[in-house]
Design a protein around this motif. Sequence first.
Motif, PDB file in Angstrom:
ATOM      1  N   MET A   1       0.839  -1.176   0.000  1.00  0.00           N
ATOM      2  CA  MET A   1       0.000   0.000   0.000  1.00  0.00           C
ATOM      3  C   MET A   1       0.887   1.243   0.000  1.00  0.00           C
ATOM      4  N   LEU A   2       0.478   2.246  -0.777  1.00  0.00           N
ATOM      5  CA  LEU A   2       1.149   3.543  -0.775  1.00  0.00           C
ATOM      6  C   LEU A   2       0.406   4.454   0.186  1.00  0.00           C
ATOM      7  N   THR A   3       1.123   4.978   1.166  1.00  0.00           N
ATOM      8  CA  THR A   3       0.574   5.996   2.064  1.00  0.00           C
ATOM      9  C   THR A   3       1.245   7.306   1.689  1.00  0.00           C
ATOM     10  N   ILE A   4       0.423   8.311   1.406  1.00  0.00           N
ATOM     11  CA  ILE A   4       0.920   9.601   0.911  1.00  0.00           C
ATOM     12  C   ILE A   4       0.129  10.731   1.577  1.00  0.00           C
ATOM     13  N   THR A   5       0.811  11.841   1.835  1.00  0.00           N
ATOM     14  CA  THR A   5       0.103  12.971   2.445  1.00  0.00           C
ATOM     15  C   THR A   5      -0.774  13.668   1.403  1.00  0.00           C
ATOM     16  N   GLN A   6      -1.806  14.327   1.891  1.00  0.00           N
ATOM     17  CA  GLN A   6      -2.698  15.083   1.011  1.00  0.00           C
ATOM     18  C   GLN A   6      -1.912  16.137   0.236  1.00  0.00           C
ATOM     19  N   THR A   7      -0.936  16.760   0.892  1.00  0.00           N
ATOM     20  CA  THR A   7      -0.129  17.799   0.227  1.00  0.00           C
ATOM     21  C   THR A   7       0.630  17.226  -0.961  1.00  0.00           C
ATOM     22  N   LEU A   8       1.298  16.081  -0.779  1.00  0.00           N
ATOM     23  CA  LEU A   8       2.037  15.469  -1.890  1.00  0.00           C
ATOM     24  C   LEU A   8       1.095  15.015  -3.001  1.00  0.00           C
ATOM     25  N   TYR A   9      -0.018  14.430  -2.611  1.00  0.00           N
ATOM     26  CA  TYR A   9      -1.038  13.997  -3.574  1.00  0.00           C
ATOM     27  C   TYR A   9      -1.464  15.185  -4.430  1.00  0.00           C
ATOM     28  N   ASP A  10      -1.777  16.298  -3.769  1.00  0.00           N
ATOM     29  CA  ASP A  10      -2.226  17.501  -4.485  1.00  0.00           C
ATOM     30  C   ASP A  10      -1.136  18.060  -5.395  1.00  0.00           C
ATOM     31  N   GLN A  11       0.120  17.993  -4.963  1.00  0.00           N
ATOM     32  CA  GLN A  11       1.227  18.499  -5.787  1.00  0.00           C
ATOM     33  C   GLN A  11       1.397  17.657  -7.050  1.00  0.00           C
ATOM     34  N   ILE A  12       1.294  16.341  -6.923  1.00  0.00           N
ATOM     35  CA  ILE A  12       1.419  15.463  -8.086  1.00  0.00           C
ATOM     36  C   ILE A  12       0.286  15.728  -9.073  1.00  0.00           C
ATOM     37  N   VAL A  13      -0.929  15.818  -8.566  1.00  0.00           N
ATOM     38  CA  VAL A  13      -2.102  16.069  -9.420  1.00  0.00           C
ATOM     39  C   VAL A  13      -1.979  17.428 -10.118  1.00  0.00           C
ATOM     40  N   ALA A  14      -1.571  18.448  -9.378  1.00  0.00           N
ATOM     41  CA  ALA A  14      -1.419  19.791  -9.965  1.00  0.00           C
ATOM     42  C   ALA A  14      -0.380  19.775 -11.075  1.00  0.00           C
ATOM     43  N   HIS A  15       0.724  19.043 -10.878  1.00  0.00           N
ATOM     44  CA  HIS A  15       1.756  18.963 -11.907  1.00  0.00           C
ATOM     45  C   HIS A  15       1.209  18.284 -13.167  1.00  0.00           C
ATOM     46  N   ALA A  16       0.439  17.213 -12.984  1.00  0.00           N
ATOM     47  CA  ALA A  16      -0.150  16.509 -14.138  1.00  0.00           C
ATOM     48  C   ALA A  16      -1.061  17.433 -14.932  1.00  0.00           C
ATOM     49  N   HIS A  17      -1.860  18.218 -14.227  1.00  0.00           N
ATOM     50  CA  HIS A  17      -2.778  19.136 -14.918  1.00  0.00           C
ATOM     51  C   HIS A  17      -2.030  20.301 -15.560  1.00  0.00           C
ATOM     52  N   LYS A  18      -0.973  20.781 -14.892  1.00  0.00           N
ATOM     53  CA  LYS A  18      -0.201  21.918 -15.418  1.00  0.00           C
ATOM     54  C   LYS A  18       0.490  21.557 -16.731  1.00  0.00           C
ATOM     55  N   ASP A  19       1.045  20.350 -16.816  1.00  0.00           N
ATOM     56  CA  ASP A  19       1.785  19.951 -18.015  1.00  0.00           C
ATOM     57  C   ASP A  19       0.898  19.417 -19.135  1.00  0.00           C
ATOM     58  N   HIS A  20      -0.370  19.136 -18.836  1.00  0.00           N
ATOM     59  CA  HIS A  20      -1.305  18.648 -19.862  1.00  0.00           C
ATOM     60  C   HIS A  20      -1.375  19.660 -21.002  1.00  0.00           C
ATOM     61  N   PRO A  21      -1.312  19.302 -22.274  1.00  0.00           N
ATOM     62  CA  PRO A  21      -1.551  17.978 -22.817  1.00  0.00           C
ATOM     63  C   PRO A  21      -0.322  17.069 -22.889  1.00  0.00           C
ATOM     64  N   ASP A  22       0.862  17.556 -22.478  1.00  0.00           N
ATOM     65  CA  ASP A  22       2.029  16.674 -22.434  1.00  0.00           C
ATOM     66  C   ASP A  22       2.006  15.866 -21.142  1.00  0.00           C
ATOM     67  N   GLU A  23       2.678  14.720 -21.156  1.00  0.00           N
ATOM     68  CA  GLU A  23       2.794  13.926 -19.945  1.00  0.00           C
ATOM     69  C   GLU A  23       3.712  14.641 -18.956  1.00  0.00           C
ATOM     70  N   ALA A  24       3.318  14.626 -17.695  1.00  0.00           N
ATOM     71  CA  ALA A  24       4.141  15.159 -16.612  1.00  0.00           C
ATOM     72  C   ALA A  24       4.905  13.995 -15.988  1.00  0.00           C
ATOM     73  N   CYS A  25       6.041  14.293 -15.352  1.00  0.00           N
ATOM     74  CA  CYS A  25       6.791  13.229 -14.687  1.00  0.00           C
ATOM     75  C   CYS A  25       7.581  13.812 -13.526  1.00  0.00           C
ATOM     76  N   GLY A  26       7.888  12.949 -12.576  1.00  0.00           N
ATOM     77  CA  GLY A  26       8.659  13.394 -11.430  1.00  0.00           C
ATOM     78  C   GLY A  26       8.890  12.280 -10.439  1.00  0.00           C
ATOM     79  N   VAL A  27       9.453  12.671  -9.306  1.00  0.00           N
ATOM     80  CA  VAL A  27       9.838  11.738  -8.254  1.00  0.00           C
ATOM     81  C   VAL A  27       9.422  12.330  -6.918  1.00  0.00           C
ATOM     82  N   VAL A  28       9.097  11.465  -5.971  1.00  0.00           N
ATOM     83  CA  VAL A  28       8.961  11.883  -4.576  1.00  0.00           C
ATOM     84  C   VAL A  28       9.982  11.056  -3.809  1.00  0.00           C
ATOM     85  N   ALA A  29      10.956  11.754  -3.234  1.00  0.00           N
ATOM     86  CA  ALA A  29      12.038  11.092  -2.511  1.00  0.00           C
ATOM     87  C   ALA A  29      11.679  10.957  -1.037  1.00  0.00           C
TER      88      ALA A  29
END
Length: 140
Positions: A1-29
């Motif tokens: 199971m992946l446990t993730i904070t709401q803040t990180l979840y929101d940051q990933i989602v925002a990045h995906a929407h910001k880069d649309h229509p291109d694919e967004a990518c990144g890492v959470v360390a």
Amino acid sequence: MLTITQTLYDQIVAHAHKDHPDEACGVVAGPVGSGRPERFIPMLNAARSPTFYEFDSQDLLKLYREMDDNDEEPVIVYHSHTATEAHPSRTDVDLAGEPGAHYVLISTADLDGLGEFQFRSFRIVDGEVTEEEVKVVEAY
């Protein structure tokens, strides 16, 4: 199971929407061995493509050096799909080189009439894909 904070979840989602229509990518360390995602690191999709993502080799080298210096490892490797469901493609599986990481996919396509959004996590080890539950928490 992946446990993730709401803040990180929101940051990933925002990045995906910001880069649309291109694919967004990144890492959470996170700290080595903890399995806890902590530091959000959005990356540039060097392919600048709506159907493929690629980390810039220089950016990736810099990131891994930085993680080594901080005693971190990639806990989440994420990218978006802009026209398909949030499920690893054959290319995604072939490129999955972090067996300990959670592979998060975000779809920005409305495939089911319920809105343009899916957030799913997978483990990819030796070409084997296993979906896992995502638990969003306020804090660890």
